[in-house]
Write a protein that holds these residues in place. Structure first.
Motif, PDB file in Angstrom:
ATOM      1  N   UNK A   1      71.154 -19.452  16.183  1.00 36.77           N
ATOM      2  CA  UNK A   1      70.429 -19.263  17.441  1.00 36.77           C
ATOM      3  C   UNK A   1      68.937 -19.515  17.200  1.00 36.77           C
ATOM      4  N   UNK A   2      68.283 -20.290  18.054  1.00 35.80           N
ATOM      5  CA  UNK A   2      66.851 -20.517  17.877  1.00 35.80           C
ATOM      6  C   UNK A   2      66.066 -19.248  18.105  1.00 35.80           C
ATOM      7  N   UNK A   3      64.800 -19.273  17.695  1.00 33.08           N
ATOM      8  CA  UNK A   3      63.972 -18.076  17.835  1.00 33.08           C
ATOM      9  C   UNK A   3      63.887 -17.641  19.292  1.00 33.08           C
ATOM     10  N   UNK A   4      63.821 -18.607  20.205  1.00 28.26           N
ATOM     11  CA  UNK A   4      63.785 -18.279  21.627  1.00 28.26           C
ATOM     12  C   UNK A   4      64.924 -19.012  22.309  1.00 28.26           C
ATOM     13  N   UNK A   5      65.917 -18.252  22.751  1.00 28.60           N
ATOM     14  CA  UNK A   5      67.098 -18.850  23.356  1.00 28.60           C
ATOM     15  C   UNK A   5      66.833 -19.304  24.780  1.00 28.60           C
ATOM     16  N   UNK A   6      65.967 -18.625  25.478  1.00 23.55           N
ATOM     17  CA  UNK A   6      65.793 -18.850  26.913  1.00 23.55           C
ATOM     18  C   UNK A   6      64.945 -20.101  27.160  1.00 23.55           C
ATOM     19  N   UNK A   7      65.444 -21.242  26.699  1.00 31.04           N
ATOM     20  CA  UNK A   7      64.664 -22.477  26.707  1.00 31.04           C
ATOM     21  C   UNK A   7      64.720 -23.216  28.042  1.00 31.04           C
ATOM     22  N   UNK A   8      65.566 -22.773  28.972  1.00 30.69           N
ATOM     23  CA  UNK A   8      65.606 -23.466  30.262  1.00 30.69           C
ATOM     24  C   UNK A   8      64.369 -23.148  31.107  1.00 30.69           C
ATOM     25  N   UNK A   9      63.599 -22.132  30.706  1.00 28.86           N
ATOM     26  CA  UNK A   9      62.340 -21.789  31.371  1.00 28.86           C
ATOM     27  C   UNK A   9      62.534 -21.614  32.863  1.00 28.86           C
ATOM     28  N   UNK A  10      63.489 -20.787  33.201  1.00 27.23           N
ATOM     29  CA  UNK A  10      63.807 -20.497  34.598  1.00 27.23           C
ATOM     30  C   UNK A  10      62.559 -20.151  35.398  1.00 27.23           C
ATOM     31  N   UNK A  11      61.688 -19.330  34.836  1.00 24.78           N
ATOM     32  CA  UNK A  11      60.544 -18.823  35.589  1.00 24.78           C
ATOM     33  C   UNK A  11      59.523 -19.905  35.917  1.00 24.78           C
ATOM     34  N   UNK A  12      59.533 -20.992  35.169  1.00 23.56           N
ATOM     35  CA  UNK A  12      58.557 -22.061  35.426  1.00 23.56           C
ATOM     36  C   UNK A  12      58.787 -22.734  36.776  1.00 23.56           C
ATOM     37  N   UNK A  13      59.993 -22.625  37.286  1.00 17.77           N
ATOM     38  CA  UNK A  13      60.315 -23.306  38.546  1.00 17.77           C
ATOM     39  C   UNK A  13      60.020 -22.437  39.759  1.00 17.77           C
ATOM     40  N   UNK A  14      59.532 -21.206  39.533  1.00 14.08           N
ATOM     41  CA  UNK A  14      59.333 -20.275  40.633  1.00 14.08           C
ATOM     42  C   UNK A  14      57.858 -20.124  40.971  1.00 14.08           C
ATOM     43  N   UNK A  15      57.620 -19.657  42.196  1.00 14.90           N
ATOM     44  CA  UNK A  15      56.248 -19.380  42.599  1.00 14.90           C
ATOM     45  C   UNK A  15      55.674 -18.311  41.686  1.00 14.90           C
ATOM     46  N   UNK A  16      54.459 -18.510  41.233  1.00 14.30           N
ATOM     47  CA  UNK A  16      53.899 -17.661  40.190  1.00 14.30           C
ATOM     48  C   UNK A  16      52.860 -16.702  40.745  1.00 14.30           C
ATOM     49  N   UNK A  17      53.014 -15.419  40.422  1.00 13.03           N
ATOM     50  CA  UNK A  17      52.004 -14.411  40.719  1.00 13.03           C
ATOM     51  C   UNK A  17      51.067 -14.275  39.526  1.00 13.03           C
ATOM     52  N   UNK A  18      49.850 -13.869  39.802  1.00 16.75           N
ATOM     53  CA  UNK A  18      48.894 -13.658  38.725  1.00 16.75           C
ATOM     54  C   UNK A  18      49.036 -12.237  38.185  1.00 16.75           C
ATOM     55  N   UNK A  19      48.923 -12.079  36.869  1.00 14.20           N
ATOM     56  CA  UNK A  19      48.978 -10.722  36.309  1.00 14.20           C
ATOM     57  C   UNK A  19      47.745  -9.919  36.699  1.00 14.20           C
ATOM     58  N   UNK A  20      47.964  -8.672  37.081  1.00 19.64           N
ATOM     59  CA  UNK A  20      46.879  -7.762  37.414  1.00 19.64           C
ATOM     60  C   UNK A  20      47.442  -6.347  37.375  1.00 19.64           C
ATOM     61  N   UNK A  21      46.576  -5.343  37.312  1.00 21.77           N
ATOM     62  CA  UNK A  21      47.076  -3.977  37.289  1.00 21.77           C
ATOM     63  C   UNK A  21      47.985  -3.693  38.487  1.00 21.77           C
TER      64      UNK A  21
END
Length: 202
Positions: A1-21
């Protein structure tokens, strides 16, 4: 198993929120990490110098009453210390849910995170907060990202950023918080809500 299995990067295809408190960091399905897999991290600080957060769903076997007895009565069940992250495990971080109608901005004991969700001043006397909170959670340690580190991980698709609900911080024992947060997002994330932490268990 590679170091990071989740290589399909599902989240990259979604609308992105900015991190904040007050926002949540939700790790991608299949994150190959003993530390963060299926956790939900509440961001409590975010600026150009660092990001700090606490893992909401990593409970320890230590009772709040054994280490911070003054706060035990205010702690939501299960009244255990939760593991906020690997940094400074000897330090304590307090998060609370205020009662409806409490003026958060007028209180010296609270820092607003989202809606009724607050960062607590643990130097306060617990009895002074008893009439103002519905429940609190005490975390040992915290999670931290260096400048630019979290942005890079989000860009890579490791994390999805989502708004927090007050109930997330005081979820009861047995709650699948990661799955619950995934289920309330836009499609297709609800389809992944039962993704196992360990693929060998599937």
């Amino acid at each position: 198993m590679p170091e990071y299995f989740y290589a399909d990067r599902l989240f990259n295809a979604l609308e992105r929120n900015e991190p904040e408190p007050g926002m949540l960091l939700v790790p991608a399905p299949g994150m190959f990490s003993d530390l963060f897999a299926r956790t939900v991290v509440l961001i409590v600080e975010h600026d150009e110098d660092h990001t700090l957060g606490v893992m909401l769903n990593r409970r320890s076997d230590v009772a709040v009453a054994n280490v911070m007895p003054g706060w035990a009565e205010l702690a939501a069940k299960p009244q255990a210390v939760h593991i906020g992250g690997p940094v400074s495990p000897e330090s304590a971080v307090g998060v609370g849910v205020t009662r409806v109608g409490v003026d958060i901005d007028a209180s010296q004991h609270f820092t607003r995170l989202a809606n009724r969700l607050v960062l607590l001043n643990l130097n306060a006397a617990p009895e002074d907060l008893a009439d103002e909170v519905d429940g609190i959670r005490i975390f040992a340690g915290y999670s931290e990202w260096a400048p630019g580190q979290l942005d890079d991980e989000i860009l890579r698709g490791d994390w999805f950023v989502a708004p927090a609900l007050p109930s997330d911080a005081v979820a009861s024992a047995g709650t699948d918080l990661w799955g619950d947060v995934m289920r309330r997002q836009a499609m297709p994330l609800p389809l992944f809500s039962t993704f196992p932490a360990n693929l060998e268990d599937n």
